[in-house]
Design a protein around this motif. Structure first.
Motif, PDB file in Angstrom:
ATOM      1  N   VAL A  20      18.202  72.516   1.909  1.00  0.00           N
ATOM      2  CA  VAL A  20      17.693  73.140   0.677  1.00  0.00           C
ATOM      3  C   VAL A  20      18.862  73.619  -0.178  1.00  0.00           C
ATOM      4  O   VAL A  20      18.937  73.345  -1.378  1.00  0.00           O
ATOM      5  CB  VAL A  20      16.789  74.356   1.002  1.00  0.00           C
ATOM      6  CG1 VAL A  20      16.512  75.192  -0.251  1.00  0.00           C
ATOM      7  CG2 VAL A  20      15.479  73.905   1.601  1.00  0.00           C
ATOM      8  N   PHE A  21      19.779  74.333   0.452  1.00  0.00           N
ATOM      9  CA  PHE A  21      20.875  74.942  -0.311  1.00  0.00           C
ATOM     10  C   PHE A  21      21.911  73.920  -0.744  1.00  0.00           C
ATOM     11  O   PHE A  21      22.519  74.061  -1.811  1.00  0.00           O
ATOM     12  CB  PHE A  21      21.468  76.121   0.479  1.00  0.00           C
ATOM     13  CG  PHE A  21      20.467  77.238   0.633  1.00  0.00           C
ATOM     14  CD1 PHE A  21      19.661  77.320   1.755  1.00  0.00           C
ATOM     15  CD2 PHE A  21      20.272  78.157  -0.392  1.00  0.00           C
ATOM     16  CE1 PHE A  21      18.681  78.316   1.868  1.00  0.00           C
ATOM     17  CE2 PHE A  21      19.300  79.147  -0.280  1.00  0.00           C
ATOM     18  CZ  PHE A  21      18.505  79.222   0.839  1.00  0.00           C
ATOM     19  N   GLU A  23      21.144  70.774  -1.473  1.00  0.00           N
ATOM     20  CA  GLU A  23      20.496  70.055  -2.580  1.00  0.00           C
ATOM     21  C   GLU A  23      20.495  70.891  -3.851  1.00  0.00           C
ATOM     22  O   GLU A  23      20.756  70.390  -4.941  1.00  0.00           O
ATOM     23  CB  GLU A  23      19.055  69.666  -2.204  1.00  0.00           C
ATOM     24  CG  GLU A  23      18.963  68.542  -1.185  1.00  0.00           C
ATOM     25  CD  GLU A  23      19.399  67.186  -1.719  1.00  0.00           C
ATOM     26  OE1 GLU A  23      19.534  67.022  -2.955  1.00  0.00           O
ATOM     27  OE2 GLU A  23      19.631  66.276  -0.900  1.00  0.00           O
ATOM     28  N   GLU A  24      20.173  72.173  -3.711  1.00  0.00           N
ATOM     29  CA  GLU A  24      20.164  73.064  -4.887  1.00  0.00           C
ATOM     30  C   GLU A  24      21.537  73.107  -5.537  1.00  0.00           C
ATOM     31  O   GLU A  24      21.652  73.196  -6.756  1.00  0.00           O
ATOM     32  CB  GLU A  24      19.750  74.489  -4.483  1.00  0.00           C
ATOM     33  CG  GLU A  24      18.257  74.676  -4.297  1.00  0.00           C
ATOM     34  CD  GLU A  24      17.482  74.729  -5.608  1.00  0.00           C
ATOM     35  OE1 GLU A  24      18.046  75.176  -6.637  1.00  0.00           O
ATOM     36  OE2 GLU A  24      16.305  74.312  -5.613  1.00  0.00           O
ATOM     37  N   ALA A  84      24.066  79.941 -10.681  1.00  0.00           N
ATOM     38  CA  ALA A  84      23.388  79.785  -9.390  1.00  0.00           C
ATOM     39  C   ALA A  84      23.967  80.766  -8.384  1.00  0.00           C
ATOM     40  O   ALA A  84      24.847  80.438  -7.603  1.00  0.00           O
ATOM     41  CB  ALA A  84      23.553  78.355  -8.889  1.00  0.00           C
ATOM     42  N   LEU A  86      22.572  82.835  -5.520  1.00  0.00           N
ATOM     43  CA  LEU A  86      21.360  83.057  -4.736  1.00  0.00           C
ATOM     44  C   LEU A  86      21.456  84.272  -3.816  1.00  0.00           C
ATOM     45  O   LEU A  86      20.434  84.760  -3.348  1.00  0.00           O
ATOM     46  CB  LEU A  86      21.050  81.807  -3.899  1.00  0.00           C
ATOM     47  CG  LEU A  86      20.739  80.566  -4.737  1.00  0.00           C
ATOM     48  CD1 LEU A  86      20.735  79.318  -3.854  1.00  0.00           C
ATOM     49  CD2 LEU A  86      19.391  80.709  -5.425  1.00  0.00           C
ATOM     50  N   LEU A 170      13.991  80.644  -1.167  1.00  0.00           N
ATOM     51  CA  LEU A 170      14.218  79.277  -0.703  1.00  0.00           C
ATOM     52  C   LEU A 170      14.153  79.151   0.821  1.00  0.00           C
ATOM     53  O   LEU A 170      13.818  78.098   1.343  1.00  0.00           O
ATOM     54  CB  LEU A 170      15.548  78.750  -1.240  1.00  0.00           C
ATOM     55  CG  LEU A 170      15.563  78.570  -2.765  1.00  0.00           C
ATOM     56  CD1 LEU A 170      16.957  78.182  -3.243  1.00  0.00           C
ATOM     57  CD2 LEU A 170      14.543  77.525  -3.212  1.00  0.00           C
ATOM     58  N   ARG A 204      10.766  72.463  -8.117  1.00  0.00           N
ATOM     59  CA  ARG A 204      12.201  72.344  -8.372  1.00  0.00           C
ATOM     60  C   ARG A 204      12.680  70.951  -7.973  1.00  0.00           C
ATOM     61  O   ARG A 204      12.321  70.439  -6.904  1.00  0.00           O
ATOM     62  CB  ARG A 204      12.977  73.415  -7.588  1.00  0.00           C
ATOM     63  CG  ARG A 204      12.612  74.833  -7.990  1.00  0.00           C
ATOM     64  CD  ARG A 204      13.359  75.870  -7.163  1.00  0.00           C
ATOM     65  NE  ARG A 204      14.781  75.878  -7.472  1.00  0.00           N
ATOM     66  CZ  ARG A 204      15.314  76.467  -8.529  1.00  0.00           C
ATOM     67  NH1 ARG A 204      14.547  77.116  -9.380  1.00  0.00           N
ATOM     68  NH2 ARG A 204      16.623  76.423  -8.725  1.00  0.00           N
ATOM     69  N   ALA A 206      15.425  69.767  -6.779  1.00  0.00           N
ATOM     70  CA  ALA A 206      16.099  69.681  -5.480  1.00  0.00           C
ATOM     71  C   ALA A 206      15.082  69.692  -4.346  1.00  0.00           C
ATOM     72  O   ALA A 206      15.227  68.978  -3.354  1.00  0.00           O
ATOM     73  CB  ALA A 206      17.074  70.847  -5.322  1.00  0.00           C
ATOM     74  N   ILE A 207      14.049  70.504  -4.491  1.00  0.00           N
ATOM     75  CA  ILE A 207      13.011  70.604  -3.462  1.00  0.00           C
ATOM     76  C   ILE A 207      12.181  69.327  -3.420  1.00  0.00           C
ATOM     77  O   ILE A 207      11.840  68.823  -2.348  1.00  0.00           O
ATOM     78  CB  ILE A 207      12.115  71.836  -3.718  1.00  0.00           C
ATOM     79  CG1 ILE A 207      12.923  73.131  -3.607  1.00  0.00           C
ATOM     80  CG2 ILE A 207      10.922  71.860  -2.774  1.00  0.00           C
ATOM     81  CD1 ILE A 207      13.367  73.505  -2.208  1.00  0.00           C
TER      82      ILE A 207
END
Lengths: 216, 241
Positions: A20-21, A23-24, A84, A86, A170, A204, A206-207
Motif C-alpha cells: 500500500v505504502f 504504491e502510494e 504526502a 502520512l 491506509l 485511490r 494506488a489502491i
C-alpha cells in the motif's frame, strides 16, 4: 537507485500492508515470492531476513527489515514529501492521533474483523476448512461495536487521525478489502460515514492498482 | 503522584486533592487507569524512564468506571489507559508511549533513537507476538487465581508452548551481540515489554525466562534500572505474588 525488495505474496494481507505504502509513494519495488509449500519461509536465507519465519520481509540496499508495520513506517518516512506526509512526525498532536488509530486498527479493528476473513475466505479457500459460524457471529458482534465508534469518529473528522489521510487509514486496507469479499461485507451499509471513508480509500489510484494484484 | 477517582471529576477540572487543607498543584500529565493493569504500567514504565511528573486517576475496571460516559470521552473504546497532557488526549498504551517518548525525549534517555531499523522491528514484535501470548499465560495462571477464578490451564499451556518457541528467537537475537533488543542501548522496544514480562516472571511459567541465559540477563539488566524500581513500587501486587 536499485528498487527495494519485498519478500512475500501480494495476496497476503501483511505483505499488502507494505505494498500500500510503496504504491502510494509510486516507489520502484520488486516483489520476491516466498514459497510456503516448499517451506521457504523457514529457510536460512529467509530466517536471516525475518527471524520469526514470516512474511513480509524487506530489503533496501543493506537495510533488512521485518514486521509489516515497521516496514510500512520505514516506507512512509523514506518517501515522505510535503504533499504526502502520512505519519505527521513533525507535529506531536497529529502524530499522536495517527499512532492512536494505527494501534486501534492493530488491536481492536482487525481483532474483530480478521477472524471473519479467516473463517469465510482463508480457511475454506486455502485450507479446505469449513467456516465456524460461531466465531463469525461472535466477531460480527464485536465488529458492530467497533464500527459504532468509527462512525462517531468519522462524523467529526474526514479521516481517522483528523482531516488528513494518514498511515492509520491506509493500514485498514488489506483486511477490509478481503472482508468485502465475504458474505458480510454489506455490514458497512449500516455505517454511512464508515462506508464513505472506505469508498474514498478504495477509489485511490494506488489502491485500485494494488487491489487488482490481490484478487485471485 | 496524586490520585483522584473518575467519579470525582464532575466537581471541576482543577480539583485538587488536599491533605491538611493544603492545595496541591496537579501535574500537566494525567494517566487514567489502574496500576494492576500491565497495559497501564506499560505507560508508567516510560513516564518514569523520562522522569515525568504525572497524576494518576483511578479508573477501576471492577466498578465499571471504564464504561462511564466521562471516561468514554477520553477513550471511546472504554479501555485503560488513557492519557491527558494539557488539552491533548491519547489512548492505546503504545501510542501514548510513542507520544511521550517523542515529545519529552530530552527529559531522559532517548527511547526512540532514529534511524534504527532494528529498534522499529523489535518494537513492533512486542505487540502481535509477545504480548498476546504473555497476556494469556499471565491472565490465566496469575491474575485469575488472585481473584478466585478457575484458570483455563489448557489454554495457558498452549500459549506457554508458543511463547517458548517465540523466546527462542529472542534468545538467539540477544545472543548475537545485542545487549538490548535494539542493540547497545535501552529503547522503547525494551520498555514496552517490561510490564507483562515482569508478571510473566512472577507466574508459574517464570522458567520460560529463567531457562534462557540471554533473555534472563536482559530481564535482569532492564529490571535493575532505577526508573523500573519506581514503577514496580506503584504496582499493588498482593503479598502472595
Amino acid at each position: 537507485m536499485a528498487p527495494v525488495k519485498v519478500f512475500g505474496q501480494a495476496m497476503s494481507p501483511n505483505v499488502a500492508r507494505v505494498l500500500v505504502f510503496l504504491e502510494e509513494a509510486g516507489a520502484d519495488y520488486e516483489l520476491v515470492d516466498v514459497d510456503f509449500q516448499a517451506k521457504e519461509h523457514k529457510s536460512p536465507d529467509h530466517l536471516a531476513r525475518n527471524p520469526f519465519g514470516q512474511i513480509p520481509a524487506f530489503q533496501d540496499g543493506d537495510l533488512v527489515l521485518f514486521e509489516s508495520r515497521a516496514v510500512a513506517k520505514y516506507v512512509a518516512r523514506k518517501y515522505k514529501t510535503d504533499e504526502a506526509d502520512l505519519l505527521r512526525e513533525g507535529d506531536h498532536s497529529e502524530a499522536a492521533m495517527v499512532d492512536v488509530w494505527t494501534e486501534v486498527e492493530a488491536h481492536t479493528y482487525s481483532a474483530a474483523l480478521s477472524p471473519i476473513v479467516y473463517e469465510c475466505l482463508i480457511f475454506p479457500l486455502m485450507h479446505g476448512k469449513p467456516t465456524d459460524e460461531k466465531v463469525v457471529d461472535e466477531s460480527l458482534g464485536k465488529l458492530r461495536k467497533v464500527l459504532e465508534v468509527y462512525e462517531e469518529r468519522l462524523s467529526k473528522h474526514r479521516y481517522l487521525a483528523g482531516d488528513f489521510l494518514s498511515f492509520a487509514d491506509l493500514n485498514h486496507f488489506p483486511y477490509t478489502f478481503y472482508f468485502m469479499a465475504t458474505p458480510h461485507g454489506a455490514l458497512f451499509e449500516s455505517y454511512p460515514r464508515v462506508k464513505a471513508w472506505w469508498e474514498s480509500i478504495m477509489s485511490r489510484p494506488a489502491i485500485q492498482k494494488l487491489s487488482a494484484t490481490m484478487t485471485p | 503522584m496524586q490520585t483522584e477517582h473518575i467519579e470525582d471529576r464532575s466537581q471541576g477540572e482543577r480539583a485538587s486533592s488536599s491533605k491538611e487543607g493544603r492545595e496541591v498543584k496537579m501535574a500537566a500529565i494525567k494517566l487514567y487507569g489502574m496500576m494492576l493493569s500491565p497495559n497501564v504500567t506499560r505507560v508508567v514504565t516510560v513516564l518514569n524512564e523520562l522522569g515525568l511528573d504525572f497524576d494518576s486517576v483511578d479508573v477501576d475496571l471492577r466498578t465499571g468506571a471504564h464504561k462511564h460516559p466521562d471516561f468514554l470521552k477520553l477513550n471511546p473504546f472504554g479501555q485503560i489507559p488513557a492519557l491527558q497532557d494539557g488539552d491533548e488526549v491519547v489512548f492505546e498504551s503504545r501510542a501514548i508511549n510513542r507520544y511521550i517518548a517523542t515529545k519529552y525525549g530530552s527529559s531522559g534517555p532517548n527511547l526512540l533513537p532514529t534511524p534504527s531499523a532494528k529498534m522499529e522491528a523489535w518494537l513492533e514484535v512486542e505487540s502481535p507476538h509477545f504480548f498476546p501470548l504473555a497476556q494469556t499465560v499471565v491472565y490465566e495462571l496469575l491474575i485469575k487465581p488472585l481473584f478466585g477464578a478457575t484458570p483455563d490451564t489448557a489454554e495457558a499451556d498452549k500459549k506457554a508452548a508458543e511463547l517458548d518457541k517465540l523466546l527462542d528467537v529472542y534468545e538467539a537475537h540477544l545472543a548475537a551481540g545485542n545487549k538490548y533488543l535494539a542493540g547497545d542501548v535501552f529503547t522503547l522496544a525494551d520498555g514496552n515489554h517490561m510490564s507483562w514480562l515482569f508478571l510473566l516472571t512472577k507466574s508459574p511459567k517464570a522458567e520460560l525466562v529463567a531457562s534462557r541465559p540471554h533473555v534472563k540477563a536482559w530481564w535482569e539488566e532492564i529490571s535493575a534500572r532505577p526508573a523500573w524500581a519506581k514503577t514496580v513500587a506503584s504496582i499493588p501486587l498482593p503479598p502472595a505474588v
